[in-house]
Design a protein around this motif. Structure first.
Motif, PDB file in Angstrom:
ATOM      1  N   ALA A   1      16.673 127.502  98.556  1.00 15.42           N
ATOM      2  CA  ALA A   1      15.729 127.575  97.599  1.00 15.42           C
ATOM      3  C   ALA A   1      15.893 126.506  96.521  1.00 15.42           C
ATOM      4  CB  ALA A   1      16.064 128.671  96.826  1.00 15.42           C
TER       5      ALA A   1
ATOM      6  N   ASP B   1       7.422 130.708  90.914  1.00 15.71           N
ATOM      7  CA  ASP B   1       7.592 131.306  92.153  1.00 15.71           C
ATOM      8  C   ASP B   1       8.510 132.567  92.285  1.00 15.71           C
ATOM      9  OD1 ASP B   1       8.020 132.308  94.851  1.00 15.71           O
ATOM     10  OD2 ASP B   1       8.314 130.336  95.489  1.00 15.71           O
TER      11      ASP B   1
ATOM     12  N   ASP C   1      19.006 138.700  92.302  1.00 17.56           N
ATOM     13  CA  ASP C   1      19.626 139.447  93.372  1.00 17.56           C
ATOM     14  C   ASP C   1      21.260 138.959  93.490  1.00 17.56           C
ATOM     15  OD1 ASP C   1      20.280 140.843  96.300  1.00 17.56           O
ATOM     16  OD2 ASP C   1      20.760 138.843  96.537  1.00 17.56           O
TER      17      ASP C   1
ATOM     18  N   ALA D   1       9.489 134.729  94.247  1.00 15.98           N
ATOM     19  CA  ALA D   1      10.547 134.967  95.344  1.00 15.98           C
ATOM     20  C   ALA D   1      11.818 133.949  94.969  1.00 15.98           C
ATOM     21  CB  ALA D   1       9.957 134.443  96.776  1.00 15.98           C
ATOM     22  N   TYR D   2      11.579 133.098  94.213  1.00 19.52           N
ATOM     23  CA  TYR D   2      12.732 132.174  93.951  1.00 19.52           C
ATOM     24  C   TYR D   2      13.686 132.829  92.686  1.00 19.52           C
ATOM     25  CZ  TYR D   2      15.284 127.957  92.109  1.00 19.52           C
ATOM     26  OH  TYR D   2      16.079 127.120  91.799  1.00 19.52           O
TER      27      TYR D   2
ATOM     28  N   ARG E   1      13.489 136.050  92.286  1.00 19.07           N
ATOM     29  CA  ARG E   1      13.913 137.511  92.882  1.00 19.07           C
ATOM     30  C   ARG E   1      15.372 137.088  93.618  1.00 19.07           C
ATOM     31  NH1 ARG E   1       9.399 138.645  95.800  1.00 19.07           N
ATOM     32  NH2 ARG E   1       8.159 138.911  93.815  1.00 19.07           N
ATOM     33  N   ARG E   2      15.200 135.947  94.492  1.00 24.10           N
ATOM     34  CA  ARG E   2      16.617 135.979  94.992  1.00 24.10           C
ATOM     35  C   ARG E   2      17.653 135.626  94.189  1.00 24.10           C
ATOM     36  NH1 ARG E   2      18.582 132.110  99.390  1.00 24.10           N
ATOM     37  NH2 ARG E   2      16.190 132.259 100.131  1.00 24.10           N
TER      38      ARG E   2
ATOM     39  N   ASP F   1       1.535 139.312  93.200  1.00 27.03           N
ATOM     40  CA  ASP F   1       0.880 140.368  93.670  1.00 27.03           C
ATOM     41  C   ASP F   1       0.283 141.456  92.895  1.00 27.03           C
ATOM     42  OD1 ASP F   1       1.086 138.803  96.503  1.00 27.03           O
ATOM     43  OD2 ASP F   1       3.012 139.717  96.471  1.00 27.03           O
TER      44      ASP F   1
ATOM     45  N   ASP G   1       5.344 139.470  88.406  1.00 32.38           N
ATOM     46  CA  ASP G   1       6.341 139.337  89.458  1.00 32.38           C
ATOM     47  C   ASP G   1       5.387 138.981  90.782  1.00 32.38           C
ATOM     48  OD1 ASP G   1       8.754 139.042  90.719  1.00 32.38           O
ATOM     49  OD2 ASP G   1       8.864 141.286  91.293  1.00 32.38           O
TER      50      ASP G   1
END
Lengths: 527, 527
Positions: free
Chosen positions: A184, A204, A213, A206-207, A209-210, A76, A74
Motif C-alpha cells: 500500500a 484513498d 484493520d 481503502a488505504y 481501511r487497511r 461510495d 469512507d
C-alpha cells in the motif's frame, strides 16, 4: 440511514467478547462496551469532493458529558462517525452536517461493562511519569517499531501479528505513510504516474481501511498502536511536505477514522527535525489541530533525530526520544524526566541487528541493557531489529515487520515480568541526583543494575532516613540475560548508617556472581 | 541639575583607565568609554515617597539607536540615571519624569574606545552554547559562589577581593538579600524592631550603594557579578515573599541601579522552587518585568533545587543548574544543552568542604573532576567552599567570602589555562549521542577526560569521515590534579578506520600513566 454497531477491539480479541452482539442491529436496545467503538454509518452525497465539501459530526450525550465527534467520508457515498464511550450508561447522539442527508439524525445506545481484555485506553498515570490503562492497571511499556508493517500484504501482516503474539511488545510504532517498499503506497487518490501525482484533498479510503484493520488486530493482541503521522523518508512522494490546509485535512481525517480505537497513540512525526518543509512553529500548530480534532484525547508525542522538541509543551503527553547513549546510564535517562516532567519513552535507542550502519548493529545484550538502564531511570524503552541478508534495513523487522531474528525479545519478556512484579505505577529513580543508581519505590522496593560490569560484591546501602527507612528486605540476584532470579538466603534488616543511608550492620554486603548483566532486587518484607 | 560622568568599571580597574576623566565635569565635551557607565545625577523631590511617587527615565540617542533608560531615587533628593553606551560615538539624552524638576533635562556625551581590560559585557556566543565578551573575546566561565559576601564589612569584603585577585574565578554568584549573618541586613526602610518590620515601598539607598560598590570592585578584577534577586533562606525577614507590586518595584529599582555595570548578570532566584510564596507563573511574570526594565539586556537565568525551570523560555539566556551528579559524566552534562538549546552553567554541584552535610564535603579532587566533565560536555561549572571550624557553612567562603581553605582553586586556574588554549567559542561535545566522551572541535581539537579511572592505554580513535577527518594531531597527557602537560613524542596521522572513525594505523593507541585525573588533548598540526 444505516447504523452499524461495532465493538471492534472486543470483537477481534480472541477471548472475552461475550458482551459483543452482531453488527447491523438497526433497532432495539443497542449496547457497546465502555471503551469499545460505536460506529454510525450514514449514506450521503458522493458527488463533488466529499472530503472537502461535506462536514459531519455527531454530538454524543451521556454520563453528564457532551462530546462532539467528527465523522469522515469512507467513499461510495458512505460516511462514518466513530465514538468510544468513556463512561458506562446511556448515550444519545445527534448528527450535524452541511449535507441534508447527513444532518439531524439521532440515536442512542448503552455503554456496558468492558469485556475481558478491555482495560480502556492508556493514559498518563496520576503521578505524571508512568502509564496506566483507564481501568487503573499499570501499562508497562515494552515497545517495538515496524515502520511500514501495516502497509504490507495481508500475508506478511499476518506473519508480523503471529510474531507479536509470541513476543513481549505492547506498543508498536508504525508509520501512516510508507518509508520502505510496501504493498500500500497511495494514501491519496492518484492523478498520474509520477511519485508526486496525487491529490492531497482526496484520500484513498481503502488505504486507511487497511491501516485501521492493522490497528484493530494489534488491539486484539493487547498492543498499543503508536501511529506516526509524518516522517522525513519519502521526499520522492512528499507526503510530509503538504501545504498547511492539506495537513490539517489529513490530521482531521486520521483522527476521525482511527481515534476511536482505544489502542491508538499519536506520534506527530518520526525525526520531525529532518522534515525540511516544516518548522517547529508548524509542528506546534499541527498539534493544536490534532488536539482540537481528537475528542478521544489519545496520547500525543513527537520523535526527533537531533533537536529535542520541547516536551513541556501542553499538547505533549509524554516524551518520545531518540538517543542511544542516554540509556547507557540510568541517570542520563532520568534527566529526560527532569526536563519533560512527563513520562519518557526512549522509542529509538539504536537497533539489534547486523547491518553495516552503526544504528543497526547492536548485540542483543546491548539492546537488553538499554531497557534495563531506562527502567532504573524511571523511563521506558523501545526495541527494533535490523537483521537483513542484504545488509539493508528495508526488509527487516524495522522496515516491514515479519519475523524476529534477534535474541533480545525473550529477555525483554523476562524484563516485562520483573516490571509487572514491581511497584505501581512504575519504577521511580531513587535520589538520582545523589548518584545512587537505584530505581524502585522508596523504603519498599529497589532495583540496581550493573550492565556490563562484573562486580563480585555490592554494599547493600540504601538511601533513607527516619523510621520509615528502617525496613527489612529480601534480595534477589537477577541474571537479566540468562533470565534467572536467585533469591539470597535471609533478609537484610536496615539500620541507620549515617544521616542519609541505611544498611544492615550484620550483613553490610552481598556477594555477586562476577558476571555481566546482573541486577539486584530488594523487596520489603515483614521482619 | 548636576551631571556626573563616571566610567566606573574602568576607574576601578587597576590598569588602563587612561580614557577616564574626573567626575563632575558638568560642561564641555564629555566622554565615557564604550560599555562604561554614564551617570546623570538630578536633584528632585524628597517629600512623600519618591520611590513610589516619582517616575524618571532618560531617552538616549546615538549610533542609530534610541534607548530608554529608567532612573532611580538614591535618597536625599538625589536621582540617578545610569547608561552604558553599547556603541561608540555621540549620544544625546533627554529626561522624562512626572516631576517638573526632573523632566526635560538634556545633555550629550561621546562614547570613546574602551580602555584596557574593558571588553564589554558578556553575551551568549553566536553559536548559542558559549559566552563571549562584546568585543568577541571568549568568556571561559570558572564560577564561584559567596552568597552574602557583598553584605559583609568593608574589611571582610576586602579580604574576599584579595582572595579573588589570586584565584581563577571570573563569575561570582551573590545574593541581594542576606542568607547568613551579615553587616548589611536591611534593603528596605525599617518600620520597627521585628524581622518583618520593613516597608517594601522604601528602599534603603545605603544598602544598594554598598552592593553596587561590590559589583564595581568585582568588575575591576574582571569578575562577572551574577546577582541573585531572590532566595528562599530568609523566611524570617520575608524579602522573597513580597506582593507582586512590591516585587515589580524591587526589580525595577535593582535593574535601574545595577544594570549599567557591564559585569552584571541576573539570576532571578536561587532555588526558586523552594520559595513557597511564588509559583512558576510568578517567576515567568517577574522575568517579563525584568526584561522590560533592563535596557542593557544583561544575561538572565534562574537556579533550582528540584524542578528544572524551562530554560527554553525566551527570557532565559542560559541555563543555571544545580545538580551534583550531572557533572560526573560529560554526557549527562551535554543533555542539559540538548534540552535548553542554550549555554549551560552547573552553578551548584555540591561544595568542596568539611561540613557534615553531604552537599558540603567534597574533596578537592571531586570538585575539580566536576569541572572537567562539565567542560567535555560543552558546559560550564561553578565552585564554592564550605570549610568551617563549627561545621556550619554560614561563615564559610560559600556564606560570607573571606579566604579559601580548599585545594581545588589552583587546579581550576590550570583548567582555565587549558580552556584559554582551546577552541573558540568553546569546547563542543563531539557526537555525544554516540558515547565517545570527547569534547573539542571536530577535526581540529579534542579533549578526553578519565576522571577517577586509571587507564594505562587509550585507543586513539576519533569520530569523523571524509577528507576533513584525515588530520594529524599532537597529543598531550594532562595531569589535571598535578597540573602538568606532558607532550607525547611525534604525531598521530589519522586514516580511515571505518565508516565513522579515523585512527593512525601506525600508532593505534597511546600509553597512559595509570593514575587518576588524567586528560588527553589532541591538537591538529600540519602533517
Amino acid at each position: 440511514m444505516k447504523i452499524t454497531r461495532r465493538n471492534m477491539l472486543a470483537q477481534t480479541m480472541a477471548i472475552g467478547a461475550a458482551t459483543s452482539v452482531p453488527a447491523m442491529a438497526a433497532a432495539a436496545p443497542r449496547t457497546v462496551e465502555r471503551w469499545g467503538v460505536f460506529e454510525i454509518e450514514l449514506a450521503g452525497p458522493s458527488g463533488g469532493n466529499p472530503f472537502v465539501d461535506v462536514t459531519l459530526a455527531a454530538v454524543f450525550e451521556g454520563a453528564g458529558k457532551q462530546i462532539r465527534v467528527p465523522g469522515f467520508y469512507d467513499g461510495d457515498g458512505a460516511y462514518r462517525i466513530r465514538f468510544s464511550p468513556p463512561e458506562l450508561g446511556s448515550w444519545r447522539w445527534r448528527s450535524e452536517s452541511n449535507a441534508g442527508a447527513l444532518a439531524g439524525k439521532t440515536g442512542a445506545f448503552t455503554a456496558v461493562a468492558p469485556g475481558k481484555g478491555n482495560r480502556g485506553p492508556v493514559r498518563v498515570s496520576k503521578d505524571g511519569y508512568h502509564f496506566a490503562y483507564a481501568d487503573g492497571t499499570p501499562f508497562r511499556q515494552i515497545g517495538t517499531t515496524c515502520y511500514s508493517w501495516a502497509l504490507q500484504s495481508d500475508a506478511k501482516c499476518a506473519e508480523t501479528l503471529k510474531t507479536l503474539a509470541g513476543a513481549p511488545f505492547n506498543k508498536m510504532r508504525m508509520l501512516v505513510f510508507p518509508n520502505v517498499p510496501s504493498v500500500a503506497t497511495n494514501p491519496f487518490a492518484r492523478t498520474g504516474d509520477g511519485p508526486r501525482d496525487w491529490d492531497p484533498a482526496r484520500f484513498d479510503p481503502a488505504y486507511f481501511r487497511r491501516y485501521e484493520d492493522r490497528i484493530q488486530k494489534l488491539g486484539a493482541l493487547g498492543i498499543e498502536a503508536d501511529v506516526i503521522l509524518y516522517h522525513p523518508y519519502d521526499e520522492k512522494r512528499g507526503y510530509s511536505d503538504m501545504k498547511r490546509a492539506d495537513d490539517e485535512r489529513y490530521l482531521r481525517y486520521v483522527t476521525a477514522r482511527f481515534g476511536a480505537y482505544r489502542n491508538v497513540w499519536w506520534s506527530m512525526a518520526n525525526e520531525y527535525d529532518n522534515i525540511e518543509t516544516k518548522a517547529v512553529e508548524d509542528w506546534d500548530h499541527l498539534f493544536q489541530v490534532l488536539v482540537a480534532a481528537d475528542p478521544h484525547d489519545r496520547l500525543r508525542s513527537i520523535h526527533q533525530i537531533n533537536t529535542y522538541y520541547d516536551h513541556r509543551k501542553p499538547w505533549i503527553t509524554h516524551a518520545s526520544v531518540q538517543n542511544g547513549a542516554a540509556v547507557l546510564d540510568d541517570l542520563r535517562a532520568e534527566l529526560h524526566r527532569a526536563f519533560a516532567l512527563k513520562p519518557v519513552i526512549f522509542d529509538e535507542v539504536v537497533y539489534e541487528g547486523n547491518i553495516a550502519k552503526r544504528w543497526g548493529n547492536l548485540s542483543a545484550e546491548d539492546m537488553v541493557q538499554r531497557f534495563w538502564y531506562g527502567l532504573i531511570g524511571g523511563c521506558y524503552v523501545g526495541h527494533s531489529e535490523t537483521f537483513a541478508a542484504d545488509r539493508n534495513a528495508d526488509g527487516s523487522w524495522l522496515g516491514q515487520g515479519g519475523s524476529l531474528a534477534g535474541h533480545s525479545a525473550p529477555r525483554l519478556a523476562f524484563l516485562h515480568r520483573i516490571m509487572e512484579e514491581g511497584p505501581v505505577p512504575g519504577v521511580e529513580p531513587i535520589q538520582a541526583w545523589w548518584n545512587y543508581h537505584l530505581g524502585g519505590q522508596q523504603n519498599a522496593y529497589y532495583l540496581r543494575y550493573f550492565g556490563a560490569e562484573q562486580p563480585t560484591e555490592w554494599p547493600v546501602v540504601l538511601p533513607g532516613k527516619g523510621p520509615d527507612s528502617l525496613q527489612s528486605y529480601r534480595l534477589d540476584i537477577i541474571d537479566t540475560w540468562n533470565m534467572t532470579v536467585t533469591p539470597v538466603e535471609g533478609v537484610f534488616r536496615m539500620a541507620k548508617k549515617n544521616d542519609y543511608d541505611v544498611q544492615d550492620p550484620a550483613r553490610p554486603t552481598v556477594k555477586l556472581p562476577g558476571k555481566p548483566w546482573i541486577a539486584l532486587r530488594l523487596v520489603k518484607v515483614q521482619a
